[in-house]
Motif scaffolding. Structure first.
Motif, mmCIF file in Angstrom:
data_model
loop_
_atom_site.group_PDB
_atom_site.id
_atom_site.type_symbol
_atom_site.label_atom_id
_atom_site.label_comp_id
_atom_site.label_asym_id
_atom_site.label_seq_id
_atom_site.Cartn_x
_atom_site.Cartn_y
_atom_site.Cartn_z
ATOM 1 N N LEU A 22 -9.603 0.627 34.711
ATOM 2 C CA LEU A 22 -10.711 0.306 33.503
ATOM 3 C C LEU A 22 -11.937 0.958 34.722
ATOM 4 C CD1 LEU A 22 -11.279 -2.030 31.524
ATOM 5 C CD2 LEU A 22 -11.927 -3.860 33.170
ATOM 6 N N GLU A 23 -12.165 1.079 35.838
ATOM 7 C CA GLU A 23 -13.388 2.040 35.339
ATOM 8 C C GLU A 23 -12.781 3.473 35.504
ATOM 9 O OE1 GLU A 23 -14.726 1.349 40.314
ATOM 10 O OE2 GLU A 23 -15.364 4.070 39.429
ATOM 11 N N LYS A 24 -11.904 3.966 35.203
ATOM 12 C CA LYS A 24 -11.609 5.661 34.460
ATOM 13 C C LYS A 24 -12.182 5.702 33.428
ATOM 14 C CE LYS A 24 -8.064 8.870 35.026
ATOM 15 N NZ LYS A 24 -6.739 9.210 35.217
ATOM 16 N N ALA A 25 -11.485 4.641 32.627
ATOM 17 C CA ALA A 25 -11.830 4.276 31.033
ATOM 18 C C ALA A 25 -12.832 4.034 30.614
ATOM 19 C CB ALA A 25 -10.697 3.276 30.597
ATOM 20 N N ALA A 26 -13.514 3.262 31.035
ATOM 21 C CA ALA A 26 -14.917 3.359 31.170
ATOM 22 C C ALA A 26 -15.228 4.537 30.728
ATOM 23 C CB ALA A 26 -15.922 2.232 31.775
ATOM 24 N N LEU A 27 -15.285 5.246 32.082
ATOM 25 C CA LEU A 27 -16.136 5.839 32.523
ATOM 26 C C LEU A 27 -16.408 7.826 31.933
ATOM 27 C CD1 LEU A 27 -16.852 5.971 36.012
ATOM 28 C CD2 LEU A 27 -18.527 5.839 33.825
ATOM 29 N N ASN A 28 -14.672 7.509 31.218
ATOM 30 C CA ASN A 28 -14.506 8.740 30.201
ATOM 31 C C ASN A 28 -14.924 8.294 28.221
ATOM 32 O OD1 ASN A 28 -12.319 10.163 32.155
ATOM 33 N ND2 ASN A 28 -11.130 9.475 31.144
ATOM 34 N N LYS A 29 -14.833 7.683 28.656
ATOM 35 C CA LYS A 29 -15.681 6.764 27.140
ATOM 36 C C LYS A 29 -17.348 7.196 27.036
ATOM 37 C CE LYS A 29 -15.530 5.390 22.662
ATOM 38 N NZ LYS A 29 -14.979 4.968 21.513
ATOM 39 N N TYR A 30 -18.032 6.544 27.981
ATOM 40 C CA TYR A 30 -19.143 6.522 27.957
ATOM 41 C C TYR A 30 -19.430 7.378 29.401
ATOM 42 C CZ TYR A 30 -18.991 2.730 25.229
ATOM 43 O OH TYR A 30 -18.313 2.310 23.628
ATOM 44 N N PRO A 31 -19.699 8.514 29.957
ATOM 45 C CA PRO A 31 -20.309 8.939 30.466
ATOM 46 C C PRO A 31 -21.474 9.926 30.594
ATOM 47 C CG PRO A 31 -19.211 10.558 29.179
ATOM 48 C CD PRO A 31 -19.325 9.519 28.638
ATOM 49 N N HIS A 32 -22.608 8.274 30.468
ATOM 50 C CA HIS A 32 -23.307 8.171 31.428
ATOM 51 C C HIS A 32 -24.287 8.765 29.922
ATOM 52 C CE1 HIS A 32 -24.384 7.290 35.047
ATOM 53 N NE2 HIS A 32 -22.618 7.617 35.188
ATOM 54 N N LYS A 33 -23.888 9.025 29.088
ATOM 55 C CA LYS A 33 -24.246 9.337 27.545
ATOM 56 C C LYS A 33 -23.621 8.728 26.441
ATOM 57 C CE LYS A 33 -21.630 13.887 26.964
ATOM 58 N NZ LYS A 33 -21.760 14.787 26.734
ATOM 59 N N CYS A 34 -24.140 8.601 25.053
ATOM 60 C CA CYS A 34 -23.264 8.239 24.148
ATOM 61 C C CYS A 34 -22.256 8.513 23.675
ATOM 62 C CB CYS A 34 -24.146 8.263 22.886
ATOM 63 S SG CYS A 34 -24.066 7.175 21.125
ATOM 64 N N PRO A 35 -20.927 8.030 23.228
ATOM 65 C CA PRO A 35 -19.676 8.474 22.679
ATOM 66 C C PRO A 35 -19.610 9.394 21.693
ATOM 67 C CG PRO A 35 -19.084 6.648 23.061
ATOM 68 C CD PRO A 35 -20.309 6.752 23.660
ATOM 69 N N LYS A 36 -20.919 8.470 20.849
ATOM 70 C CA LYS A 36 -20.968 9.772 19.390
ATOM 71 C C LYS A 36 -22.092 10.734 19.682
ATOM 72 C CE LYS A 36 -19.129 5.120 16.990
ATOM 73 N NZ LYS A 36 -19.277 4.545 17.728
ATOM 74 N N CYS A 37 -23.530 10.411 19.448
ATOM 75 C CA CYS A 37 -24.485 11.367 19.618
ATOM 76 C C CYS A 37 -24.667 12.329 21.004
ATOM 77 C CB CYS A 37 -25.892 11.156 19.610
ATOM 78 S SG CYS A 37 -26.358 9.468 20.693
ATOM 79 N N GLN A 38 -23.759 11.859 22.067
ATOM 80 C CA GLN A 38 -24.155 12.627 23.202
ATOM 81 C C GLN A 38 -25.487 12.174 23.540
ATOM 82 O OE1 GLN A 38 -21.462 14.040 24.317
ATOM 83 N NE2 GLN A 38 -20.252 13.487 22.644
ATOM 84 N N SER A 39 -26.239 11.785 23.543
ATOM 85 C CA SER A 39 -27.063 11.479 23.798
ATOM 86 C C SER A 39 -27.168 10.342 24.615
ATOM 87 C CB SER A 39 -28.690 11.838 22.693
ATOM 88 O OG SER A 39 -28.555 12.364 22.180
ATOM 89 N N SER A 40 -28.471 10.236 25.587
ATOM 90 C CA SER A 40 -29.035 9.559 26.778
ATOM 91 C C SER A 40 -30.779 9.380 26.743
ATOM 92 C CB SER A 40 -28.553 9.432 28.072
ATOM 93 O OG SER A 40 -28.975 8.539 28.747
ATOM 94 N N PRO A 41 -30.822 8.292 26.354
ATOM 95 C CA PRO A 41 -30.007 7.260 25.218
ATOM 96 C C PRO A 41 -29.924 7.103 23.894
ATOM 97 C CG PRO A 41 -33.413 7.185 25.820
ATOM 98 C CD PRO A 41 -32.364 7.870 26.229
ATOM 99 N N CYS A 42 -28.533 6.575 23.946
ATOM 100 C CA CYS A 42 -28.501 6.672 21.998
ATOM 101 C C CYS A 42 -29.026 7.025 21.099
ATOM 102 C CB CYS A 42 -27.572 5.624 21.784
ATOM 103 S SG CYS A 42 -26.865 5.625 20.049
ATOM 104 N N ALA A 43 -28.812 8.230 20.090
ATOM 105 C CA ALA A 43 -29.987 8.515 19.286
ATOM 106 C C ALA A 43 -29.422 8.872 17.847
ATOM 107 C CB ALA A 43 -30.614 10.046 19.563
ATOM 108 N N CYS A 44 -28.134 7.991 18.102
ATOM 109 C CA CYS A 44 -27.301 7.345 16.069
ATOM 110 C C CYS A 44 -28.766 7.251 15.707
ATOM 111 C CB CYS A 44 -26.590 7.050 17.078
ATOM 112 S SG CYS A 44 -24.964 7.311 18.291
ATOM 113 N N THR A 45 -27.928 7.454 14.327
ATOM 114 C CA THR A 45 -29.276 7.554 13.512
ATOM 115 C C THR A 45 -28.380 5.957 12.672
ATOM 116 O OG1 THR A 45 -28.004 9.219 12.464
ATOM 117 C CG2 THR A 45 -30.702 9.671 13.362
ATOM 118 N N PHE A 46 -27.153 5.267 12.366
ATOM 119 C CA PHE A 46 -26.955 4.733 11.862
ATOM 120 C C PHE A 46 -27.209 3.109 12.048
ATOM 121 C CE2 PHE A 46 -23.877 5.874 15.256
ATOM 122 C CZ PHE A 46 -23.217 4.501 14.987
#
Lengths: 95, 95
Positions: A71-95
């Motif tokens: 579970l930890e590996k899965a969580a960090l693969n998808k959320y590696p300290h940035k948003c998986p959609k916009c690749q920013s931290s914090p998230c800067a998605c505009t939708f």
């Protein structure tokens, strides 16, 4: 406590029972626990709400154990300290 | 990574957006993610299944952030290295 450590604790406590119940039955329990969390969120019992949060992460860990998923590996693969959609931290998605 | 650290990362990435969406909307997203996990469990796409596990713990952490609940503390309060029902490790419940 690390996510992996918590998952290992659930494995030690419940893996035998979880395996016997199987993926379908364990997923069904997870769904029930999420529904119970939803009910508690409507009320004001903070302690009961915290227990439901605990149950959801516990059953999620049990399900991951049966599936052999880290579970930890899965969580960090998808959320590696940035948003998986916009690749920013914090998230800067505009939708 | 500690459960608390993961929750803090979700806070950094998404708290503003999560607060704007609110408890009801965020719980609804969590439900959707659990349903998506259930669909993936029926298939054989391991990577997609891992991503759904990640999404469920991520949305659970987001919901805990809005509620001001410490997910790690809640989890360990209910599951302190023994079964909360039978008090044994591993669980020895007979039901």
């Amino acid at each position: 406590m690390e996510i992996r450590e918590f998952q290992d604790m659930m494995k030690h406590l419940y893996l035998k029972r979880d395996r016997e119940r199987g993926v379908g039955g364990t997923f069904s329990w997870l769904m029930d626990e999420v529904a119970e969390l939803g009910e508690e969120l409507k009320g004001n019992d903070r302690e009961a709400t915290e227990k439901e949060f605990a149950d959801v992460i516990a059953w999620l860990a049990s399900l991951a154990n049966i599936m052999g998923i880290d579970l930890e590996k899965a969580a960090l693969n998808k959320y590696p300290h940035k948003c998986p959609k916009c690749q920013s931290s914090p998230c800067a998605c505009t939708f």
